[in-house]
Scaffold this active site. Sequence first.
Site, short mmCIF file in Angstrom:
data_model
loop_
_atom_site.label_atom_id
_atom_site.label_comp_id
_atom_site.label_asym_id
_atom_site.label_seq_id
_atom_site.Cartn_x
_atom_site.Cartn_y
_atom_site.Cartn_z
N ASP A 64 -30.90 -9.77 -82.97
CA ASP A 64 -29.84 -9.80 -81.97
C ASP A 64 -30.21 -10.68 -80.78
O ASP A 64 -31.33 -11.18 -80.68
CB ASP A 64 -29.52 -8.39 -81.48
CG ASP A 64 -30.77 -7.53 -81.27
OD1 ASP A 64 -31.83 -8.10 -80.95
OD2 ASP A 64 -30.69 -6.30 -81.42
N ASN B 299 -30.09 6.37 -78.31
CA ASN B 299 -28.81 6.91 -78.77
C ASN B 299 -28.60 6.71 -80.27
O ASN B 299 -27.50 6.91 -80.78
CB ASN B 299 -27.65 6.29 -77.99
CG ASN B 299 -27.50 4.79 -78.24
OD1 ASN B 299 -28.30 4.17 -78.94
ND2 ASN B 299 -26.46 4.19 -77.67
N HIS C 161 -29.03 3.84 -82.01
CA HIS C 161 -28.60 2.52 -82.49
C HIS C 161 -29.76 1.78 -83.18
O HIS C 161 -30.93 2.05 -82.91
CB HIS C 161 -28.01 1.67 -81.36
CG HIS C 161 -28.98 1.11 -80.37
ND1 HIS C 161 -28.88 1.34 -79.01
CD2 HIS C 161 -30.07 0.30 -80.52
CE1 HIS C 161 -29.85 0.70 -78.39
NE2 HIS C 161 -30.59 0.07 -79.27
N GLU D 241 -24.16 0.03 -81.95
CA GLU D 241 -24.04 1.24 -81.16
C GLU D 241 -23.31 2.34 -81.93
O GLU D 241 -22.68 2.08 -82.96
CB GLU D 241 -23.28 0.93 -79.87
CG GLU D 241 -23.94 -0.11 -78.98
CD GLU D 241 -25.14 0.43 -78.19
OE1 GLU D 241 -25.67 1.49 -78.55
OE2 GLU D 241 -25.53 -0.24 -77.21
#
Length: 243
Positions: A66, A135, A137, A142
């Site tokens: 990314d 979280n 991801h 996400e």
Amino acid sequence: MVEVLADYQLVSNRAAGIIADQIRATPRGVIGLATGGTPVGAYDRLVALHQTQGLDFSNLTTFNLDEYVGLSPDHPQSYHSFMWQHLFSHVNIRASHAHVVSGLAHDFDQACAEWEHRIEASGGIDLQILGIGSNGHIAFNEPGSTLTSRTRVVELAERTVQDNARFFDRPDEVPRTAVTMGIGTILEARRLLLMATGDHKAHAVAVALEGPVTSDVPASALQRHANVHVLLDTAAASQLNSV
């Protein structure tokens, strides 16, 4: 396979050993790379293996997961800069074979499609390195990301923005969008290596590895892959039931 080691250094050393073995076994292979604090120790060890044992990167091809949208490659917090700071500039990889998607594309739909094509044209990823967000991801997929998603631009969750703020001088400098490999893209790699350390990752690790497979926890998609090696320190493994 889940392997629990005592601390971050041992996780880093083990990960570097797995990556080095992959490079030695397939010198012309393809490795997917991750950024963030977790893989830094492994990259440091790979640099040491190159310098002391001649680990050869000259025929290797890499693809990063990314990049932040809006950051130039020479921005100090871009993932392009990260990879050159921590790995590429210290080994003999060819710059033309070290791929980090641009955060400044004029047409991101086209750039993402070209990224997918470039991975396919390379023969696919042999080993993909992964971290996990607090979280759940993976890459910048996400919660809510479809488990078949492809490379695309995404909005970052507020928790991710907060987690990444420590790398920037001011909170308002943290990018709110990024381009990321999709979960479907990641799952096409032949092998996956997930690293997680610290008690702040323990809940995400537990729900990803032992909870249901759901888009609410993108990393849970790894349960669907046949060849996943998970490296944890004792803190990150502390909420697992099976360890």
